[in-house]
Design an enzyme around this catalytic site. Structure first.
Site, PDB file in Angstrom:
ATOM      1  N   GLY A 123      37.126  -3.981  76.691  1.00 53.90           N
ATOM      2  CA  GLY A 123      37.285  -2.104  76.458  1.00 53.90           C
ATOM      3  C   GLY A 123      36.853  -1.955  77.963  1.00 53.90           C
ATOM      4  NE  ARG A 216      44.588   2.782  84.752  1.00 54.35           N
ATOM      5  CZ  ARG A 216      43.689   1.555  84.686  1.00 54.35           C
ATOM      6  NH1 ARG A 216      43.492   0.307  85.798  1.00 54.35           N
ATOM      7  NH2 ARG A 216      42.923   1.362  83.710  1.00 54.35           N
ATOM      8  NE  ARG A 223      43.492  -1.839  79.139  1.00 51.84           N
ATOM      9  CZ  ARG A 223      43.502  -2.076  80.348  1.00 51.84           C
ATOM     10  NH1 ARG A 223      43.677  -2.983  81.150  1.00 51.84           N
ATOM     11  NH2 ARG A 223      43.531  -0.616  81.349  1.00 51.84           N
ATOM     12  CG  ASP A 293      40.550  -8.452  79.462  1.00 51.72           C
ATOM     13  OD1 ASP A 293      41.362  -9.478  80.500  1.00 51.72           O
ATOM     14  OD2 ASP A 293      39.845  -7.476  80.828  1.00 51.72           O
ATOM     15  CG  ASN A 294      43.170  -7.440  83.816  1.00 56.50           C
ATOM     16  OD1 ASN A 294      42.970  -6.249  82.901  1.00 56.50           O
ATOM     17  ND2 ASN A 294      42.803  -8.168  84.194  1.00 56.50           N
ATOM     18  CG  ASP A 303      43.064  -3.056  83.999  1.00 58.01           C
ATOM     19  OD1 ASP A 303      43.837  -1.704  84.434  1.00 58.01           O
ATOM     20  OD2 ASP A 303      42.154  -3.484  83.703  1.00 58.01           O
TER      21      ASP A 303
HETATM   22  P1  AMP Z   1      38.961  -5.755  85.335  1.00 56.84           P
HETATM   23  O1  AMP Z   1      38.358  -7.645  85.872  1.00 56.84           O
HETATM   24  O2  AMP Z   1      38.824  -5.090  86.252  1.00 56.84           O
HETATM   25  O3  AMP Z   1      39.970  -5.744  84.395  1.00 56.84           O
HETATM   26  O4  AMP Z   1      37.390  -5.593  84.356  1.00 56.84           O
HETATM   27  C1  AMP Z   1      37.569  -6.457  83.016  1.00 56.84           C
HETATM   28  C2  AMP Z   1      36.397  -5.338  82.301  1.00 56.84           C
HETATM   29  O5  AMP Z   1      35.490  -5.450  82.355  1.00 56.84           O
HETATM   30  C3  AMP Z   1      37.254  -4.192  81.574  1.00 56.84           C
HETATM   31  O6  AMP Z   1      36.250  -4.234  80.456  1.00 56.84           O
HETATM   32  C4  AMP Z   1      36.324  -3.571  82.558  1.00 56.84           C
HETATM   33  O7  AMP Z   1      36.272  -1.814  81.738  1.00 56.84           O
HETATM   34  C5  AMP Z   1      35.273  -3.989  83.648  1.00 56.84           C
HETATM   35  N1  AMP Z   1      34.666  -3.374  84.322  1.00 56.84           N
HETATM   36  C6  AMP Z   1      35.426  -3.464  85.147  1.00 56.84           C
HETATM   37  N2  AMP Z   1      34.508  -2.828  86.122  1.00 56.84           N
HETATM   38  C7  AMP Z   1      32.931  -2.412  85.841  1.00 56.84           C
HETATM   39  C8  AMP Z   1      32.416  -1.308  85.896  1.00 56.84           C
HETATM   40  N3  AMP Z   1      31.762  -0.673  87.568  1.00 56.84           N
HETATM   41  N4  AMP Z   1      31.783  -0.415  85.245  1.00 56.84           N
HETATM   42  C9  AMP Z   1      32.414  -1.153  83.874  1.00 56.84           C
HETATM   43  N5  AMP Z   1      32.756  -2.258  83.829  1.00 56.84           N
HETATM   44  C10 AMP Z   1      33.813  -3.070  84.358  1.00 56.84           C
HETATM   45 MG    MG Z   2      41.003  -4.984  83.048  1.00 54.97          MG
END
Ligand code: AMP
Ligand code: MG
Length: 552
Positions: A123, A216, A223, A293-294, A303
């Site tokens: 999420g 953004r 996604r 998810d990306n 992302d």
């Molecule tokens: P990502 O690897 O950036 O695509 O993130 C994977 C998941 O981790 C997604 O659900 C992001 O919203 C969550 N996420 C990444 N960084 C943070 C953060 N600093 N705080 C909260 N959720 C995060």
């Molecule tokens: Mg992401």
């Protein structure tokens, strides 16, 4: 996609024209939250959120918001004037301190496969959608803050983003747009005035870093994982609602929902994904975290985390230290990973179709669309009118093998290739070294050019020149064609890092300087050649230049 105006909005629009270009002129139509089931629990605490597509959640206000940069093209798209973008209110709104009338902030529920494994609910953990704007052209654009505080989906993280990763996202989204690559956009980059703790390489060395927020912008931030989460939870009614919503909103030409429409929709997602990956391979972009998810349902690059740009052509390169062992997301593997991700999406929507064949057909279309798209793209990079399998298959395979043997800057190599003249009568007489001379700028370590490799490269150039002579394009036209698809300027990893170093020291001017440069990636831009130079030696092993992590 055009939006049908409702009676209520007409009145709003009339009022709005009085202050066009201002924040009060934005027209919101929050279709996602109005039409889909949301989380009934209003409390912003981390948890599982079943039976819902989103949770309403407000951004967390910050101390001292400050504008670092904005994109005038995206502002224009959203109908915001430059004066508005430089106003205090703009900074307040796009850092999350103030909501405009009509905004209804929410975080989306999605899941995903991370590095090949189902990870359950993920999420919007640090993304908060402010609302959906309808611009004067009738286009729907979602405004989304990244780094504006925790949401129910933040799991064990803080919901924040640091300046370095926000600069990287801001600049790269816009750079990709100007390169012609489908992508989400970035309206603004603001500093929060607060510090955020990050352990950049997860090795027990946490640091306090400046916090930042990027706004953004995209027609949809859905996604693959948004669909997967409902399938995984057995929420098939909700899955159907979300698919019907997506088709009606973003794929309206497909018509009324039915098993057939769903299959056509998936086919379209496959086609868009193939097109996006072909572009990545053209410009040398490595996403770095192609988890499901990306992956955008619109085939947009989404992302920007530990992404990187290929410097020396190396299909095994990944910028992401988290991926250093398996190299799942390496440059050359991106087309296969996209296919794998599409298979996961197919599995998720299978309950709505009940048949494997149409899904398999669409997946086969992906493979075919990618293959033919890549061949045409490579023919374009080489300046041919079209891809001729008899000659070009071997020519391209041999070139890529040669490029990987010595560290060869991909961007410079293809740009320089346009300078070779196959019609030059003197070319026949040239020695290996003379033939290679225009390309030498591309080599990082000229000593790696053994006699054998020089011979192979020069032989390839001779074959290439013969092939260009057989083409019916004149040399000048060929050069123009090549320079329109082989960029001179890309967001080299070290350039982004230089802008970050300066900004962390309090000087944000290089962000605008790079943004301006990257507005015209295919132009020569006299005086700016320094930005087209290959990676300097200091950047070879420097964190942020050659190594990045998911910590952002
Ligand atoms: P990502 O690897 O950036 O695509 O993130 C994977 C998941 O981790 C997604 O659900 C992001 O919203 C969550 N996420 C990444 N960084 C943070 C953060 N600093 N705080 C909260 N959720 C995060
Ligand atoms: Mg992401």
């Amino acid at each position: 996609m055009k939006y049908m105006q409702s009676a209520g909005l007409t009145a709003t629009r009339q009022a709005a024209t009085q202050s066009s270009g201002g924040l009060d002129a934005l027209i919101f139509d929050n279709r996602f939250t109005d039409q889909l089931p949301g989380d009934p629990d209003p409390v912003n605490r981390r948890r599982q959120v079943p039976d819902a597509c989103y949770s309403l959640v407000a951004p967390t206000p910050v101390n001292a918001p400050q504008l670092a940069a904005y994109s005038r093209e995206v502002a224009d798209l959203v109908d915001l004037s430059p004066e508005t973008c430089q106003s205090k209110e703009f900074t307040e709104v796009f850092t999350g301190n103030r909501l405009l009338p009509g905004m209804k902030p929410f975080a989306m529920c999605y899941g995903g496969h991370q590095f090949g494994n189902w990870a359950g609910q993920l999420g919007d953990g640090r993304a908060i959608n402010l609302g959906e704007v309808i611009n004067t052209h009738g286009d729907r654009l979602i405004l989304q803050l990244k780094g504006a505080g925790p949401t129910p989906y933040s799991r064990n993280a803080d919901g924040l983003a640091v300046l370095r990763s926000s600069i990287r996202e801001f600049l790269c989204s816009e750079a990709m747009f100007h390169l012609g690559v489908p992508t989400t956009r970035a309206l603004s980059l603001t500093l929060t005035g607060e510090k955020v703790e990050r352990d950049m390489f997860y090795d027990g060395h946490p640091k306090m870093e400046p916090g930042a927020v990027v706004c953004r912008v995209a027609p949809s931030f859905l996604r693959f994982g948004n669909f997967q989460i409902h399938a995984a939870r057995g929420e098939i009614d909700l899955l159907k609602k979300l698919v019907d919503y997506t088709i009606a909103t973003d794929f309206p030409d497909l018509g009324k929902p039915s098993a057939r429409t769903y299959a056509q929709w998936f086919d379209d997602v496959c086609r868009r994904t193939a097109e996006m990956i072909v572009h990545w391979m053209r410009v040398g972009f490595v996403h770095g975290v192609m988890n499901t998810d990306n992956m955008s349902i619109l085939g947009l690059t989404i992302d920007y985390g530990p992404y990187g740009w290929l410097e020396n052509y190396d299909p095994t390169w990944t910028p992401n230290t988290t991926d250093a062992v398996g190299r799942r997301y390496r440059f050359g593997h991106q087309p296969a990973v996209a296919h794998w991700n599409l298979v996961q999406l197919a599995n998720a929507i299978y309950p709505l179709i009940g048949e494997i064949d149409p899904l398999q057909t669409a997946l086969d279309h992906y493979a075919h669309a990618y293959q033919s798209g890549w061949q045409e793209m490579m023919a374009g990079k080489l300046g041919f009118t079209r891809y001729e399998p008899h000659s070009d298959q071997a020519l391209i395979t041999d070139l890529l093998a040669i490029l990987a043997q010595a560290e060869t800057d991909m961007t410079i190599f293809f740009r320089r290739l346009a300078g070779l003249d196959g019609h030059d009568p003197a070319a026949e007489e040239k020695t290996d070294d003379e033939l290679m001379a225009p390309l030498m700028e591309a080599y990082y370590v000229p000593d790696q050019l053994t006699t054998d490799l020089r011979r192979q490269t020069a032989d390839w150039i001779r074959r290439y020149m013969t092939r260009t002579r057989q083409d019916d394009m004149l040399p000048a036209a060929r050069r123009t064609r090549m320079n329109a698809v082989n960029p001179k300027y890309v967001l080299r990893n070290y350039l982004a890092q230089l802008a970050i170093d300066k900004a962390e020291a309090g000087d944000v001017t290089m962000i605008d300087e790079l943004l301006e440069l990257l507005r015209h990636p295919y132009d020569e831009q006299p005086g700016k050649e320094g930005f087209a130079a290959k990676r300097p030696d200091w950047a070879r092993h420097r964190p942020g230049c050659s190594m990045l992590s998911c910590s952002s």
